[in-house]
Design a protein around this motif. Structure first.
Motif, mmCIF file in Angstrom:
data_model
loop_
_atom_site.group_PDB
_atom_site.id
_atom_site.type_symbol
_atom_site.label_atom_id
_atom_site.label_comp_id
_atom_site.label_asym_id
_atom_site.label_seq_id
_atom_site.Cartn_x
_atom_site.Cartn_y
_atom_site.Cartn_z
ATOM 1 N N TYR A 151 0.835 -1.216 0.000
ATOM 2 C CA TYR A 151 0.000 0.000 0.000
ATOM 3 C C TYR A 151 0.855 1.245 0.000
ATOM 4 O O TYR A 151 0.445 2.289 -0.537
ATOM 5 N N ILE A 162 1.160 1.981 -3.453
ATOM 6 C CA ILE A 162 -0.001 2.350 -4.277
ATOM 7 C C ILE A 162 -0.684 3.637 -3.808
ATOM 8 O O ILE A 162 -1.225 4.382 -4.619
ATOM 9 N N HIS A 202 -2.836 -12.628 5.335
ATOM 10 C CA HIS A 202 -3.406 -13.246 4.123
ATOM 11 C C HIS A 202 -2.287 -13.776 3.219
ATOM 12 O O HIS A 202 -2.568 -14.477 2.260
ATOM 13 N N SER A 233 -11.325 -3.719 0.193
ATOM 14 C CA SER A 233 -11.881 -3.413 -1.121
ATOM 15 C C SER A 233 -13.007 -2.374 -1.035
ATOM 16 O O SER A 233 -13.308 -1.730 -2.039
ATOM 17 N N PHE A 250 -5.722 -1.677 -12.947
ATOM 18 C CA PHE A 250 -5.695 -1.828 -11.494
ATOM 19 C C PHE A 250 -6.964 -2.507 -10.990
ATOM 20 O O PHE A 250 -6.933 -3.303 -10.051
ATOM 21 N N ILE A 261 -8.863 -9.858 -4.372
ATOM 22 C CA ILE A 261 -10.024 -10.275 -3.590
ATOM 23 C C ILE A 261 -10.205 -11.792 -3.675
ATOM 24 O O ILE A 261 -10.516 -12.463 -2.686
ATOM 25 N N ASP A 269 -7.217 -19.401 -1.853
ATOM 26 C CA ASP A 269 -5.773 -19.216 -1.714
ATOM 27 C C ASP A 269 -5.047 -20.538 -1.450
ATOM 28 O O ASP A 269 -3.929 -20.740 -1.922
ATOM 29 N N HIS A 299 -1.192 -11.783 -10.138
ATOM 30 C CA HIS A 299 -1.911 -10.781 -9.324
ATOM 31 C C HIS A 299 -1.019 -9.610 -8.963
ATOM 32 O O HIS A 299 -1.346 -8.455 -9.198
ATOM 33 N N VAL A 350 -1.173 -5.473 -10.110
ATOM 34 C CA VAL A 350 -1.356 -4.259 -9.306
ATOM 35 C C VAL A 350 -0.115 -3.368 -9.315
ATOM 36 O O VAL A 350 -0.219 -2.142 -9.305
HETATM 37 C C1 HEM Z 1 -8.234 -5.480 -2.591
HETATM 38 C C2 HEM Z 1 -6.958 -5.468 -2.720
HETATM 39 C C3 HEM Z 1 -6.000 -6.645 -2.544
HETATM 40 C C4 HEM Z 1 -6.173 -7.854 -1.940
HETATM 41 C C5 HEM Z 1 -7.421 -8.352 -1.248
HETATM 42 C C6 HEM Z 1 -4.934 -8.582 -2.083
HETATM 43 C C7 HEM Z 1 -4.707 -9.880 -1.615
HETATM 44 C C8 HEM Z 1 -3.540 -10.583 -1.755
HETATM 45 C C9 HEM Z 1 -3.297 -11.896 -1.230
HETATM 46 C C10 HEM Z 1 -4.294 -12.718 -0.448
HETATM 47 C C11 HEM Z 1 -2.023 -12.249 -1.552
HETATM 48 C C12 HEM Z 1 -1.289 -13.525 -1.156
HETATM 49 C C13 HEM Z 1 -1.397 -14.606 -2.123
HETATM 50 C C14 HEM Z 1 -0.510 -15.754 -1.774
HETATM 51 O O1 HEM Z 1 0.703 -15.572 -1.602
HETATM 52 O O2 HEM Z 1 -1.048 -16.873 -1.684
HETATM 53 C C15 HEM Z 1 -1.453 -11.149 -2.277
HETATM 54 C C16 HEM Z 1 -0.168 -11.119 -2.768
HETATM 55 C C17 HEM Z 1 0.447 -9.965 -3.184
HETATM 56 N N1 HEM Z 1 -0.151 -8.755 -3.420
HETATM 57 FE FE1 HEM Z 1 -2.105 -8.342 -3.190
HETATM 58 N N2 HEM Z 1 -4.034 -7.823 -2.755
HETATM 59 C C18 HEM Z 1 -4.641 -6.620 -3.036
HETATM 60 C C19 HEM Z 1 -4.068 -5.558 -3.657
HETATM 61 C C20 HEM Z 1 -2.717 -5.416 -3.867
HETATM 62 C C21 HEM Z 1 -2.046 -4.192 -4.222
HETATM 63 C C22 HEM Z 1 -2.731 -2.859 -4.430
HETATM 64 C C23 HEM Z 1 -0.738 -4.479 -4.327
HETATM 65 C C24 HEM Z 1 0.420 -3.581 -4.691
HETATM 66 C C25 HEM Z 1 0.353 -2.432 -5.259
HETATM 67 C C26 HEM Z 1 -0.562 -5.883 -4.044
HETATM 68 C C27 HEM Z 1 0.653 -6.542 -4.063
HETATM 69 C C28 HEM Z 1 0.835 -7.844 -3.751
HETATM 70 C C29 HEM Z 1 2.118 -8.519 -3.749
HETATM 71 C C30 HEM Z 1 3.479 -7.868 -4.063
HETATM 72 C C31 HEM Z 1 1.887 -9.845 -3.416
HETATM 73 C C32 HEM Z 1 2.870 -10.998 -3.407
HETATM 74 C C33 HEM Z 1 3.881 -10.985 -2.407
HETATM 75 C C34 HEM Z 1 4.752 -12.208 -2.548
HETATM 76 O O3 HEM Z 1 4.319 -13.293 -2.147
HETATM 77 O O4 HEM Z 1 5.864 -12.099 -3.056
HETATM 78 N N3 HEM Z 1 -1.792 -6.422 -3.779
HETATM 79 N N4 HEM Z 1 -2.405 -10.143 -2.394
#
Ligand code: HEM
Ligand SMILES: [Cu+2]
Length: 557
Positions: A269, A272, A314, A337, A372, A380, A388, A400, A404
């Motif tokens: 965040y 972003i 998460h 969200s 985005f 989500i 997941d 994913h 983003v």
């Molecule tokens: C409603 C918004 C979002 C939700 C609910 C969400 C949810 C998640 C979840 C559950 C994971 C983990 C998945 C896993 O490893 O099994 C994940 C990974 C990730 N998300 Fe999001 N995300 C959202 C928005 C964003 C935004 C805005 C960014 C960055 C600008 C972002 C960047 C990342 C990154 C970098 C990872 C991976 C980290 C890693 O394992 O190396 N996400 N997200």
């Protein structure tokens, strides 16, 4: 120019008054290295990030070339592991953070009508220490190879048993050092925004970008120290025989994940929120309407900053937490969200019925909005714990977060660069080249990261260096690599545009977009002191008030 003029270099000040000197390369270099001007510091931050963007991009291309064909032996597993560690580390810490901190550095004082940041020397210190942090991380190559631990450095990979060379120490030290840089920047932003606003600019009247920088800074303040602590624990484990993460000796790998993601999620965040801020400046100007629902947007920013501090696990559904924790972290993540949706609808409502001008900044904003949204939706999906369980650690997750980070952070940052470049340089960027850049990036991006989602559904795990032909993953990997190649000309066009426009660009004038915030009230580029006279502010659009004294905004706010 008087002798006391701080903009004079040391050499110049030794000369008698009235003797003009042509600046030499050394004097210019000296001026940049010793500068404490927030604008120059900001520019250096952005340049640092762009250099690292190219390095991180090359690392990505090498990995994609390896994955182009099954059982390829272009890179071995060791090199591949090192590359994905350095790629992720570079992009998060040395591209994403510094580019946003740099843009914030340049803009925040100008937007609030201040002459500099609150602590200019600390500001320069923050930049240099970020740079040295980056150099330290890359020095790990001198130990015979970079660390092979991933940007998330899961324990016990970072223990001596598994990472024997000093590369991991360089990595941890580099991030401790650059983390201090992020902290100083955050403190500086908070002090500047709270203390140096122009007369009349109450907190309810600050430009939206400034508001997002404020809350991003608080997030840095809360999230980075635990990372510093955790990295220090790695150092203690490795150098002094502590066992925090040493599982064989009673340490806990789970502890690392909590510490890391307590930083790691707010970090996304941090990457972003300022972009939300830039987009919220650009959409109104290019739709010729005020930002719809400023108060709701402001509250939504606060809500996002606050909720996102409490969703870190998460990333850990698959380590086997209990049901209650799974439920809590899923629900909290889904909650994010809602304020994000509020922002989205407010941006659309700002555009609705406006006289939209599709110049380059707005073009990138449209890219941001469309892409985005999709990345938010896959987020989500991942926040739903049972989903997941299936897709964690697969290419779906890689899809994913690139969606983003590139569709969101990078597209939004390009929008910002196209919007503010004229202020920084006094020249316009080429609109024609901007369109080429945009479309190469847009289609290249979709082609790169779309197929990753499919590969993930087909079971392809992330962080693997090769795969067998009979898995059915080949075509998706080929499409991805092709997409990465399509993106290359886009970055090349951008670099060319930024450099060539310094000479060829149309002169910009003070206010090329007919905008409303204070940075456009001064010259392009602004003088070192920003404003000859600090303006008094009566509304959220002070420049509108100056341009339209007969119909000022404060009548309606
Ligand atoms: C409603 C918004 C979002 C939700 C609910 C969400 C949810 C998640 C979840 C559950 C994971 C983990 C998945 C896993 O490893 O099994 C994940 C990974 C990730 N998300 Fe999001 N995300 C959202 C928005 C964003 C935004 C805005 C960014 C960055 C600008 C972002 C960047 C990342 C990154 C970098 C990872 C991976 C980290 C890693 O394992 O190396 N996400 N997200
Ligand atoms: Cu997260």
């Amino acid at each position: 120019m008087s002798l006391a003029d701080p903009s004079r270099s040391l050499e110049q000040s030794r000369l008698p008054v009235g003797t003009a000197t042509r600046p030499t390369a050394t004097t210019v270099l000296h001026e940049w290295i010793t500068t404490v001007d927030h604008k120059r510091v900001g520019i250096m931050y952005v340049l640092l990030s762009l250099v690292f963007l190219v390095i991180g991009g090359i690392e990505a291309l090498l990995m994609r070339w390896q994955l182009l064909a099954p059982r390829s032996d272009f890179l071995g597993p060791d090199t591949f592991n090192q590359l994905f560690t350095m790629h992720g580390t570079t992009m998060v810490y040395f591209v994403g953070m510094p580019i946003l901190i740099g843009i914030g550095n340049y803009l925040v004082p100008l937007m609030i009508g201040a002459r500099d940041m609150a602590f200019p020397r600390l500001n320069a210190f923050g930049f240099w220490i970020t740079l040295f942090g980056g150099l330290l991380v890359y020095s790990s190559y001198a130990t015979g190879g970079a660390p092979a631990i991933g940007w998330f450095a899961y324990a016990p990979l970072t223990e001596r048993t598994f990472a024997r060379s000093a590369a991991t120490d360089f990595w941890a030290l580099g991030l401790i050092v650059s983390g201090i840089g992020s902290l100083t920047a955050a403190i500086n932003f908070i002090a500047t925004i709270l203390a140096l606003r122009a007369p009349g600019m109450t907190m309810r009247k600050i430009p939206f970008f400034v508001w997002t920088m404020l809350w991003t800074s608080f997030q840095i303040l809360i999230a980075v120290p635990p990372l510093t602590a955790a990295l220090s624990m790695i150092m203690l484990d490795r150098q002094l025989g502590a066992h925090f993460f040493d599982v064989q000796n009673g340490g806990s790998a789970y502890l690392w994940q909590h510490l890391f993601w307590f930083f790691g999620h707010p970090e996304v965040y941090i990457l972003i929120l300022p972009v939300f801020g830039m987009v919220s400046e650009i959409i109104p100007v290019f739709s010729r309407k005020v930002l719809f629902g400023y108060e709701f947007m402001a509250a939504a920013t606060l809500a996002i900053a606050f909720i996102s501090l409490g969703v870190w696990s998460h990333h850990m559904f698959c380590v086997g937490m209990n049901r209650t924790l799974d439920l809590y972290f899923a629900a909290a993540s889904l909650l994010v969200s809602i304020p994000t949706g509020i922002k989205f609808f407010n941006w659309l409502a700002t555009m609705f019925g406006g006289r939209i001008r599709f110049q380059s900044p707005m073009l990138f904003v449209c890219g941001f909005l469309s892409l985005f949204l999709i990345g938010g939706l896959t987020g989500i999906m991942l926040a739903v714990a049972p989903f997941d369980f299936q897709l964690s650690d697969s290419y779906f997750v890689v899809g994913h977060f690139h969606w983003v980070l590139i569709g969101g952070t990078l597209f939004g940052t390009f929008a910002g660069i196209f919007y503010w470049y004229p202020k920084v340089t006094g020249r316009m960027l080429s609109e024609r080249l901007a369109k080429w850049q945009f479309w190469f990036l847009f289609f290249g991006f979709i082609l790169t990261f779309g197929p990753m989602h499919v590969a993930g559904f087909l079971g392809m795990p992330r962080r693997i260096y090769t795969y067998d032909a009979d898995r059915g993953w080949t075509i998706w990997n080929q499409l991805t690599t092709l997409g990465a190649l399509v993106q290359v000309p886009s970055y090349a066009i951008f670099v060319y545009n930024v450099v060539a426009s310094l000479w060829n660009g149309k002169p910009a004038g003070d206010d090329p977009w007919n905008a409303w915030t204070l940075e456009w009230a001064t010259t392009s580029p602004p003088p070192s002191y920003n404003f000859e006279e600090i303006p008094t502010v009566y509304s959220r659009r002070p420049l509108w008030d100056i341009k339209h004294p007969d119909d000022p905004d404060w009548l309606y706010e």
